[in-house]
Design a protein around this motif. Structure first.
Motif, PDB file in Angstrom:
ATOM      1  N   PRO A   1     -33.197   8.513   5.990  1.00 60.31           N
ATOM      2  CA  PRO A   1     -32.762   7.512   5.004  1.00 60.31           C
ATOM      3  C   PRO A   1     -32.640   6.130   5.636  1.00 60.31           C
ATOM      4  N   ALA A   2     -32.871   5.109   4.832  1.00 58.48           N
ATOM      5  CA  ALA A   2     -32.711   3.728   5.293  1.00 58.48           C
ATOM      6  C   ALA A   2     -31.238   3.341   5.285  1.00 58.48           C
ATOM      7  N   THR A   3     -30.921   2.236   5.947  1.00 58.30           N
ATOM      8  CA  THR A   3     -29.551   1.732   5.912  1.00 58.30           C
ATOM      9  C   THR A   3     -29.269   1.097   4.557  1.00 58.30           C
ATOM     10  N   MET A   4     -28.003   1.038   4.196  1.00 55.93           N
ATOM     11  CA  MET A   4     -27.591   0.398   2.957  1.00 55.93           C
ATOM     12  C   MET A   4     -27.841  -1.109   3.065  1.00 55.93           C
ATOM     13  N   HIS A   5     -28.317  -1.694   1.972  1.00 56.57           N
ATOM     14  CA  HIS A   5     -28.592  -3.120   1.945  1.00 56.57           C
ATOM     15  C   HIS A   5     -28.628  -3.598   0.499  1.00 56.57           C
ATOM     16  N   ILE A   6     -28.640  -4.907   0.314  1.00 59.38           N
ATOM     17  CA  ILE A   6     -28.904  -5.468  -1.001  1.00 59.38           C
ATOM     18  C   ILE A   6     -30.168  -6.312  -0.873  1.00 59.38           C
ATOM     19  N   ASP A   7     -30.886  -6.450  -1.982  1.00 60.19           N
ATOM     20  CA  ASP A   7     -32.179  -7.117  -1.908  1.00 60.19           C
ATOM     21  C   ASP A   7     -32.077  -8.626  -1.772  1.00 60.19           C
ATOM     22  N   GLN A   8     -30.919  -9.211  -2.052  1.00 60.58           N
ATOM     23  CA  GLN A   8     -30.778 -10.653  -1.859  1.00 60.58           C
ATOM     24  C   GLN A   8     -29.957 -10.955  -0.609  1.00 60.58           C
ATOM     25  N   SER A   9     -30.072 -10.081   0.383  1.00 62.05           N
ATOM     26  CA  SER A   9     -29.300 -10.277   1.612  1.00 62.05           C
ATOM     27  C   SER A   9     -29.760 -11.503   2.394  1.00 62.05           C
ATOM     28  N   ASN A  10     -30.965 -12.013   2.106  1.00 63.80           N
ATOM     29  CA  ASN A  10     -31.408 -13.226   2.791  1.00 63.80           C
ATOM     30  C   ASN A  10     -30.730 -14.478   2.245  1.00 63.80           C
ATOM     31  N   VAL A  11     -29.994 -14.348   1.140  1.00 64.47           N
ATOM     32  CA  VAL A  11     -29.259 -15.487   0.574  1.00 64.47           C
ATOM     33  C   VAL A  11     -27.867 -15.500   1.197  1.00 64.47           C
ATOM     34  N   GLN A  12     -27.659 -16.437   2.099  1.00 66.42           N
ATOM     35  CA  GLN A  12     -26.367 -16.587   2.761  1.00 66.42           C
ATOM     36  C   GLN A  12     -25.961 -18.049   2.728  1.00 66.42           C
ATOM     37  N   PRO A  13     -24.674 -18.360   2.467  1.00 73.41           N
ATOM     38  CA  PRO A  13     -23.571 -17.468   2.144  1.00 73.41           C
ATOM     39  C   PRO A  13     -23.884 -16.590   0.924  1.00 73.41           C
ATOM     40  N   PRO A  14     -23.238 -15.419   0.863  1.00 66.08           N
ATOM     41  CA  PRO A  14     -23.556 -14.491  -0.224  1.00 66.08           C
ATOM     42  C   PRO A  14     -23.184 -15.065  -1.590  1.00 66.08           C
ATOM     43  N   VAL A  15     -24.026 -14.779  -2.576  1.00 65.41           N
ATOM     44  CA  VAL A  15     -23.805 -15.221  -3.950  1.00 65.41           C
ATOM     45  C   VAL A  15     -23.455 -14.004  -4.796  1.00 65.41           C
ATOM     46  N   HIS A  16     -22.300 -14.038  -5.447  1.00 68.24           N
ATOM     47  CA  HIS A  16     -21.863 -12.919  -6.290  1.00 68.24           C
ATOM     48  C   HIS A  16     -21.907 -13.265  -7.776  1.00 68.24           C
ATOM     49  N   ALA A  17     -21.979 -14.565  -8.093  1.00 63.76           N
ATOM     50  CA  ALA A  17     -21.823 -14.979  -9.483  1.00 63.76           C
ATOM     51  C   ALA A  17     -22.961 -14.502 -10.372  1.00 63.76           C
ATOM     52  N   PHE A  18     -24.152 -14.371  -9.825  1.00 64.30           N
ATOM     53  CA  PHE A  18     -25.302 -13.944 -10.624  1.00 64.30           C
ATOM     54  C   PHE A  18     -26.356 -13.363  -9.689  1.00 64.30           C
ATOM     55  N   PRO A  19     -27.281 -12.563 -10.229  1.00 62.36           N
ATOM     56  CA  PRO A  19     -28.328 -11.991  -9.376  1.00 62.36           C
ATOM     57  C   PRO A  19     -29.401 -13.019  -9.050  1.00 62.36           C
ATOM     58  N   MET A  20     -29.885 -12.982  -7.828  1.00 61.04           N
ATOM     59  CA  MET A  20     -31.021 -13.803  -7.432  1.00 61.04           C
ATOM     60  C   MET A  20     -32.339 -13.095  -7.732  1.00 61.04           C
ATOM     61  N   GLY A  21     -32.275 -11.774  -7.934  1.00 61.07           N
ATOM     62  CA  GLY A  21     -33.506 -11.035  -8.158  1.00 61.07           C
ATOM     63  C   GLY A  21     -33.299  -9.782  -8.983  1.00 61.07           C
ATOM     64  N   LEU A  22     -34.409  -9.204  -9.426  1.00 67.80           N
ATOM     65  CA  LEU A  22     -34.410  -7.922 -10.125  1.00 67.80           C
ATOM     66  C   LEU A  22     -35.568  -7.100  -9.585  1.00 67.80           C
ATOM     67  N   ASN A  23     -35.243  -5.928  -9.093  1.00 72.76           N
ATOM     68  CA  ASN A  23     -36.251  -5.006  -8.603  1.00 72.76           C
ATOM     69  C   ASN A  23     -36.596  -4.018  -9.714  1.00 72.76           C
ATOM     70  N   ILE A  24     -37.881  -3.752  -9.895  1.00 72.33           N
ATOM     71  CA  ILE A  24     -38.308  -2.696 -10.820  1.00 72.33           C
ATOM     72  C   ILE A  24     -39.133  -1.706 -10.015  1.00 72.33           C
ATOM     73  N   LEU A  25     -38.634  -0.473  -9.929  1.00 73.14           N
ATOM     74  CA  LEU A  25     -39.332   0.605  -9.226  1.00 73.14           C
ATOM     75  C   LEU A  25     -39.980   1.502 -10.270  1.00 73.14           C
ATOM     76  N   TRP A  26     -41.296   1.669 -10.162  1.00 73.16           N
ATOM     77  CA  TRP A  26     -42.074   2.444 -11.117  1.00 73.16           C
ATOM     78  C   TRP A  26     -42.366   3.808 -10.503  1.00 73.16           C
ATOM     79  N   PHE A  27     -41.843   4.878 -11.108  1.00 78.85           N
ATOM     80  CA  PHE A  27     -41.960   6.219 -10.548  1.00 78.85           C
ATOM     81  C   PHE A  27     -43.348   6.784 -10.864  1.00 78.85           C
TER      82      PHE A  27
END
Length: 705
Positions: free
Chosen positions: A243-269
Motif C-alpha cells: 500500500p502507498a502512504t496516506m496523502h492528499i492530492d493537493q499536498s503541493n499547495v502549502q500553506p495548506p488550504v482547507h476552505a475549498f478543494p483545489m482539485g477533484l480526482n475522478i477514478l474510472w474503474f
C-alpha cells in the motif's frame, strides 16, 4: 579581466556570507518560534531530538516546555532545515506533508510523535476520524446523492459512469499499452504497480473520455469555470503490492488550504474494485480542516472505495487516502483523471509532452482543460487576451531595434493621448508611516513583512540601468514601428521579455531574487512573467487591485511577489506605484477601485527595486511629468501556480535552448512537488523539450490480463 574576476569573487563571497547569516538567523528564528509556541500552550508528552545536521541541533522537552542542548534519550529524532522548521512550526507547511516530501526526515521513533508536536505548535487540534451516524457512500446512479456524499464525506461513487462497451474498450487499450511499454523498456513499473503517463498520446479513446458528461456535471461546480486537467494516467495495481502512504492530492499547495478543494480526482474503474484487489483507502470526512491521520504511514480508520467496473470514484483533493493492497492474483486496472482550479500548474506538462501531431486535433473542451485558454490573465502568449485560445507561436516577437535611447521622449509620443484611467492627484502627506529606499536588505525584509512592500536602493548599478533602459526603449520603438505594440491608457507594455534581449534573462539571476522570493513563496518559485511598462506623459494610471485576485477568498497567505526595477527616478510626479501600506494583512481595503485615498507613492531613484507582496492593494499613478517613465517588472508565484506567460508556447526555440538552469526552473521546466512532469513526475528533474515521446504501443507479446 583579472579585475572583473576579483569583483565577481568578492560578490560571490558576499552572497555566500549572506546565505550563512540567513541560515543562522533562520535557526534562531525557528527556536524562538518553538519556544514562544510551547510557552503559549499547555504541556504535552514527548521529547524530540531535532537535528539541523549530524552535530547541530537541540532537544525539545515538551512536558517541561523548554529547549535543551543535544543529549539523552528522545521519543523521536528527525532532521529538518531551519527554514522548514520555522514554516512547519507556524503552520505554513502541514507536518504530514513535510514528512512525505522530506522536509522532516524521521530517523528514529514513530512519525506520529513529530506530527503531534508540530500540530501542537501550530495550534491545530486534529481528530483521526469523522464521527457520524450517516451511512458511508455506496455506488449510486443518483447524481444528486453523489453530490451530497461528496460534500459530507469528501468522496462519492457514481455507478455506470461508463458503459460496459466503454469499459471493455478502455481496459483493452490500457492492457495493450501497459504490455507495450514493458516490451519497449519504457514502463514505469515497480513491485507495487505500473503507471501509464500522458495517456492523451496513447489512444484517442483517452481523449474522448475527457468528454464524458460526468465531468461537466461535477467538476465546474466544485472547481469553477475553465478548470484544467492536471493529468490523465493509468494505474494498475499488481498482485501483492505494498500500500502507498496516506496523502492528499493537493499536498503541493502549502500553506495548506482547507476552505475549498483545489482539485477533484475522478477514478474510472475498469475492473470490479474491492478491498481485496486494492481499492483506494479513504479517510471519510478528512476534507474537513480538523480531520487527518495521526501518522501518514498508518491507514487507521480508512475504508476501501468499492464498486463494479464502470463506476467512477469522485475524490475531493483534500481527502486523505492511499492505494490499498491487492491480495488477489490478478491486476486491477483504473484510469485517473485529476482536475485542478484554473490558476493551478498541472502535474503533467502537456505543452512539452503532447505529440505534435496530436495538438491540432484536440477538441476545444480538451484544449481548455490543458491550459490553452487564457483565464484570469494566466496562460497567455505575448499579451494576455482574456478567454482567448492560445496556440504555439510560430514566430514570436524577438529582439527589435528602434530609436536610440536619446530619442525616448519622441518615441513615447507614439503612445497616444492621455489614458482612460484616473489621473492621480498628489497627496498632501502619507496617511501612515511607509518604507523609504534602503540598502539594508534586513530592513527591507522587515518592511515587506510590516507594510507589504519594500524599496531596495542601488539594486541595479548605473551601467545595468542604462543597458536595461536602452533595450526597453529600442524594443518599445521597434514594436510600435512594426504595429505589434501593446498600448493602453497611455502606457506601452512589452510582454515576454525573455524573447527580447539577453539582458532581461540575466536580470533573473540577480541575487536580490534569490534572497527574497524563496523566503516569501517557498522553494522553487516560478516566474509568472517578465514585462516592461513605459508610461507616457499623462498616461499609465490604473485602478486599485491586488495581484493575486484570481485566487479565491480562503487563501490568506502570499501567492506572489512582484519586483519592479526602476529604470528612471520614480516618484509621485511620474506615476510611481501607489500602495495601501499594510493591506497584505487583511482589514485594509479601498472603498472603491478608482479612489486612491489611503495610498502612498513608492518613490526611488533609478536602480531601485520595489518588492510587492501579491496581497497588497496597489495602483499605478498617472505620469504627470514631461518625460516617459520606464520600469521592468518581474513577477514570481508559488511553485504550484500557473504562470501568466506560457513559456512553452511562446519562447523562441533559440531562447529556450539558451536558458540558464536557474531561469529554466523559474519558467517551470523542473518537476517540483510532483508538478510539471513529462511522462511521469521525477522529482527535481530539469526538463528540456523532448525529441520524441511515448505513443500508442501494441506489442505482439502481450501480458495476460
Amino acid at each position: 579581466m583579472e579585475a572583473a574576476t576579483t569583483v565577481a569573487q568578492s560578490t560571490m563571497r558576499r552572497i555566500e556570507q549572506r546565505a550563512v547569516e540567513a541560515g543562522d538567523a533562520a535557526r534562531s528564528e525557528a527556536i524562538t518560534a518553538i519556544e514562544a509556541a510551547l510557552a503559549a500552550r499547555p504541556a504535552i508528552e514527548g521529547r524530540l531530538d531535532i537535528r539541523i545536521d549530524e552535530g547541530n541541533g537541540f532537544i525539545v522537552d515538551c512536558p517541561a516546555r523548554r529547549i535543551e542542548p543535544l543529549g539523552g534519550a528522545a521519543d523521536c529524532r528527525f532532521y529538518a532545515a531551519p527554514r522548514d522548521l520555522l514554516r512547519i512550526s507556524r503552520g505554513e507547511v502541514e507536518p504530514r506533508h513535510a514528512i512525505l516530501f522530506g522536509q522532516i526526515q524521521v530517523q528514529e521513533g514513530p512519525p506520529r510523535v513529530a506530527v503531534a508536536f508540530f500540530d501542537h505548535l501550530a495550534g491545530a487540534t486534529m481528530a483521526p476520524r469523522l464521527e457520524t451516524d450517516r451511512p458511508l457512500p455506496r455506488p449510486t446512479r443518483d447524481w444528486d446523492r453523489a453530490r451530497e456524499d461528496l460534500t459530507v464525506f469528501g468522496y462519492a461513487l457514481v455507478e455506470d459512469a461508463l458503459s460496459q462497451e466503454e469499459v471493455a474498450a478502455l481496459r483493452q487499450r490500457t492492457i495493450e499499452q501497459a504490455a507495450g511499454e514493458v516490451e519497449a523498456g519504457v514502463a514505469t513499473l515497480s513491485s507495487a504497480a505500473q503507471h501509464l503517463w500522458t495517456l492523451l498520446n496513447k489512444g484517442r479513446i483517452y481523449h474522448d473520455l475527457l468528454l464524458n458528461p460526468l465531468i461537466d456535471a461535477f467538476v465546474p461546480d466544485l472547481l469553477g469555470a475553465h478548470f484544467i486537467l492536471n493529468s490523465i494516467t493509468g494505474s494498475i495495481a499488481l498482485p501483492g503490492n505494498a500500500p502507498a502512504t496516506m496523502h492528499i492530492d493537493q499536498s503541493n499547495v502549502q500553506p495548506p488550504v482547507h476552505a475549498f478543494p483545489m482539485g477533484l480526482n475522478i477514478l474510472w474503474f475498469l475492473d470490479d474494485v474491492t478491498d481485496a484487489n486494492g481499492g483506494t483507502r479513504l479517510l471519510p470526512g478528512s476534507h474537513l480542516a480538523d480531520i487527518a491521520p495521526a501518522d501518514p504511514f498508518d491507514p487507521a480508520y480508512t475504508v476501501a472505495a468499492e464498486g463494479s467496473a464502470g463506476t467512477a470514484l469522485l475524490l475531493d483533493s483534500r481527502v486523505w487516502h492511499s492505494v490499498g493492497r491487492n491480495t488477489t492474483d490478478r491486476r486491477r486496472h483504473v484510469l485517473v483523471t485529476y482536475f485542478n482550479r484554473s490558476f493551478m500548474r498541472a502535474h503533467e506538462n502537456h505543452f512539452l509532452s503532447l505529440r505534435p501531431d496530436l495538438e491540432p486535433t484536440l477538441h476545444e473542451k480538451v484544449r481548455v482543460m490543458l491550459g490553452y485558454r487564457c483565464t484570469l490573465g494566466l496562460g497567455a502568449t505575448e499579451a494576455p487576451v482574456e478567454g482567448g485560445l492560445s496556440r504555439r507561436l510560430t514566430a514570436p516577437v524577438g529582439e527589435l531595434e528602434g530609436r536610440a535611447a536619446s530619442d525616448a521622449r519622441r518615441g513615447a509620443d507614439a503612445l497616444g493621448d492621455a489614458p482612460a484611467g484616473p489621473v492621480t492627484p498628489p497627496l498632501a502627506a502619507p496617511p501612515t508611516p511607509s518604507p523609504s529606499p534602503t540598502t539594508d536588505w534586513d530592513r527591507a525584509r522587515e518592511d515587506l513583512r510590516t507594510f507589504g512592500y519594500a524599496l531596495v536602493q542601488d539594486a541595479l548599478t548605473p551601467e545595468r540601468v542604462k543597458a536595461l533602459r536602452d533595450r526597453v526603449v529600442a524594443q518599445g520603438a521597434g514594436e510600435r514601428a512594426m504595429g505589434v505594440a501593446s498600448v493602453s491608457g497611455g502606457a506601452q507594455t512589452l510582454w515576454n521579455l525573455l524573447n527580447k534581449g539577453r539582458v532581461f534573462h540575466d536580470l533573473l539571476l540577480h541575487p536580490l531574487i534569490e534572497a527574497f522570493a524563496p523566503a516569501a513563496l517557498g522553494d522553487h518559485p516560478v516566474l509568472a512573467g517578465v514585462v516592461s511598462i513605459i508610461a507616457a506623459p499623462g498616461g499609465g494610471a490604473t485602478t486599485l487591485h491586488v495581484d493575486q485576485a484570481h485566487v479565491q477568498a480562503g487563501v490568506e497567505f502570499q501567492i506572489g511577489l512582484d519586483i519592479l526595477w526602476f529604470l528612471d527616478d520614480v516618484g509621485a510626479a511620474n506615476g510611481g506605484p501607489r500602495i495601501i501600506p499594510g493591506s497584505h494583512r487583511g482589514g485594509l481595503a479601498p472603498a472603491g477601485p478608482a479612489g486612491l485615498d489611503g495610498t502612498v507613492a513608492a518613490k526611488g531613484p533609478a536602480g531601485t527595486a520595489l518588492l510587492l507582496d501579491g496581497r497588497v492593494w496597489r495602483a499605478t499613478g498617472s505620469n504627470r511629468s514631461a518625460e516617459p517613465r520606464h520600469v521592468v517588472a518581474t513577477s514570481f508565484s508559488r511553485a504550484f501556480m500557473r504562470t501568466r506567460e506560457n513559456y512553452f508556447l511562446s519562447l523562441r526555440p533559440e531562447v529556450e535552448a539558451s536558458l540558464d538552469d536557474k531561469v529554466r526552473v523559474m519558467c517551470g521546466y523542473r518537476c517540483t512537488a510532483s508538478v510539471g512532469g513529462v511522462e511521469g513526475p521525477i522529482e527535481g528533474k530539469l526538463y528540456t523539450r523532448p525529441a520524441s515521446v511515448v505513443g500508442e504501443l501494441r506489442p505482439e507479446d502481450r501480458i495476460a490480463p
